[in-house]
Design a protein around this motif. Structure first.
Motif, short mmCIF file in Angstrom:
data_model
loop_
_atom_site.label_atom_id
_atom_site.label_comp_id
_atom_site.label_asym_id
_atom_site.label_seq_id
_atom_site.Cartn_x
_atom_site.Cartn_y
_atom_site.Cartn_z
N ARG A 165 8.73 -11.74 18.81
CA ARG A 165 7.99 -10.71 18.16
C ARG A 165 8.12 -10.79 16.59
O ARG A 165 9.04 -11.39 16.13
N GLY A 166 6.85 -10.45 16.14
CA GLY A 166 6.92 -10.73 14.64
C GLY A 166 5.96 -9.82 14.05
O GLY A 166 5.01 -9.15 14.83
N GLN A 167 5.95 -9.90 12.64
CA GLN A 167 4.69 -9.05 11.79
C GLN A 167 4.72 -9.97 10.54
O GLN A 167 5.72 -10.56 9.86
N ALA A 168 3.08 -10.38 10.26
CA ALA A 168 3.12 -11.13 8.90
C ALA A 168 2.54 -10.12 7.88
O ALA A 168 1.98 -9.18 8.30
N ILE A 169 2.97 -10.22 6.61
CA ILE A 169 2.33 -9.86 5.64
C ILE A 169 1.46 -10.60 4.70
O ILE A 169 1.70 -11.82 4.60
N CYS A 170 0.29 -9.94 4.23
CA CYS A 170 -0.65 -10.93 3.17
C CYS A 170 -0.87 -10.20 2.13
O CYS A 170 -0.37 -9.07 1.57
#
Length: 223
Positions: A165-170
Motif C-alpha cells: 500500500r502507498g501514496q505518492a505526492i506530486c
C-alpha cells in the motif's frame, strides 16, 4: 564547545544562548549545531537584541522539541509495526527500507538506504509488468490510494506474496517525486484460502474431486 553540548544533553528542553567576546563564524555554526539556539557578541548586544534573541531561542526550542517528539513517535511506529515501511525518491531512484521490510525479504544490511531496484529486482517476472502499470496509473491519479499484491523473492529462494500500500505526492506540474507506504506478507493468508477452496472441492478422505467440483466442471463444459 563541549560545555554547551554537555549542557544541552543534560537539559535538552532548556534554550541556550552563547554570549562571547569572540567573533568566530565557525565557532558560532558549531555552537548551533551542538544545541545552542543563538550566538551573540557581547559588544554588539543591547537590550532589544537580547530580548529578541531570548524570544527566538524559546520559540526555536519549542519547535525543536516538537520535531524531536514527532521523530520519536515515527521511529516507535516503524519499530513496532508488523508491516515493512518503504520510502521512494522517484526522481533519483533512492529508497529507504525499514528493518521490518528487510526482514520480510530476508535481507539485512546496516545501511537501509538503497535503490528502488532492491525491491523491483525481487518481484516475480509475471508480476513486475502489472505492478509497474499499477504504479503508473497511481501516478496519473494520486487521489486514489495505491494497493497491489504480488510475489517477491525471499532470500531463502521462495516467492512470498506481499500486499503493498502507498501514496505518492506530486509537484505543481503534477510530476510525482516521492512515494511511501507499507508492505505486508500475505503468503499464509493465500495458502489458507487455497486450502479452503481445495477442501470445498475435494473429498476429505480420499482427496478426490467431489460432486461440487464435478458439477462446476460440467457446467463449464456445457457453457
Amino acid at each position: 564547545m563541549a560545555g554547551s553540548e554537555r549542557l544541552h544533553s543534560l537539559a535538552p528542553d532548556v534554550p541556550v544562548i552563547i554570549l562571547t567576546n569572540f567573533m568566530d563564524d565557525e565557532l558560532a555554526t558549531r555552537a548551533v549545531r551542538e544545541g545552542a539556539q543563538d550566538y551573540l557578541i557581547k559588544k554588539e548586544v543591547d537590550t532589544a537584541l537580547l530580548n529578541k534573541s531570548i524570544r527566538y531561542a524559546i520559540e526555536r526550542q519549542k519547535s525543536d522539541a516538537a520535531l524531536r517528539e514527532s521523530e520519536e513517535r515515527y521511529a516507535l511506529a516503524v519499530a513496532g509495526a508488523s508491516e515493512g515501511i518503504w520510502d521512494w525518491n522517484i526522481r533519483t531512484g533512492e529508497a529507504y527500507f525499514s528493518p521490518r521490510w528487510q526482514d520480510l525479504v530476508g535481507v539485512f544490511q546496516e545501511n537501509v538506504t538503497a535503490h528502488i531496484d532492491h525491491w523491483f529486482d525481487r518481484v516475480h517476472p509475471d508480476d513486475l509488468p502489472p505492478l509497474q502499470a499499477a504504479l503508473q496509473a497511481h501516478f496519473r491519479d494520486v487521489q486514489t490510494h495505491f494497493e497491489y499484491e504480488h510475489r517477491v523473492m525471499h532470500e531463502e529462494g521462495e516467492y512470498r506474496w506481499m500486499l503493498v500500500r502507498g501514496q505518492a505526492i506530486c509537484d505543481a506540474r503534477d510530476k510525482c517525486y516521492r512515494m511511501a507506504g507499507s508492505m505486508a506478507d500475505t503468503t499464509e493468508r493465500r495458502r489458507a484460502e487455497q486450502q479452503l477452496l481445495h477442501d470445498a472441492l475435494h473429498d476429505g478422505l480420499m482427496d478426490l474431486p467431489n460432486r461440487s467440483l464435478f458439477m462446476d466442471r460440467l457446467d463449464q463444459a456445457i457453457r
